[in-house]
Design a protein around this motif. Structure first.
Motif: not given
Length: 159
Positions: A148-150, A129-132, A155-159
């Protein structure tokens, strides 16, 4: 007798040339009409797919988008709509395949990148997701408001 024979042969050759020209002309017109009608029909498959998609008749829409790519294998829009139908049908694997095809055809397709990021987040693949998202940030023109939403979702879902 000799001159008549030469004159006759000359006339026969001229007639053959004219007939050859006429036949080639009509064959060309026939082929042009065949290709034109085929192109129009192919364009119609895509438009029919859009029509059924907008009516929420996804089964019919899928049929027409698939028919379109049989004739126009590089129509990224048909693959994009097929990915949306796969998402609606909760078929993540098929959705990913269609999105990958769109991005092979056009690596800068914003909507496909955006949908792929959302799919990666949904599947918990935050690295992809981060690469894309990095690619998306560089190529976005119409969907930049979603950057910004992405980033927050990743970041939120990573935690």
């Amino acid at each position: 007798d000799c001159c008549f024979s030469k004159s006759l042969k000359s006339s026969v050759v001229k007639v053959e040339i004219v007939l050859s020209f006429v036949v080639n002309f009509f064959v060309s017109i026939f082929l042009y009409n065949l290709v034109s009608s085929s192109y129009a029909a192919n364009f119609d498959y895509f438009n029919q797919g859009i029509k059924f998609f907008n009516q929420n008749d996804y089964k019919e829409a899928k049929y027409y988008f698939e028919k379109d790519i049989v004739f126009n294998t590089k129509n990224e829009k048909s693959y994009l709509y097929l990915s949306k139908i796969s998402a609606i049908n909760k078929d993540n694997s098929q959705q990913k395949n269609y999105l990958d095809t769109v991005l092979v055809l056009n690596p800068k397709n914003e909507e496909a990148l955006y949908l792929k990021i959302l799919l990666n987040i949904e599947e918990g693949d935050f690295k992809k997701a981060q690469e894309s998202n990095l690619i998306f940030s560089k190529v976005c023109k119409e969907l930049c408001s979603k950057k910004n939403d992405l980033s927050k979702m990743i970041i939120i879902d990573k935690k």
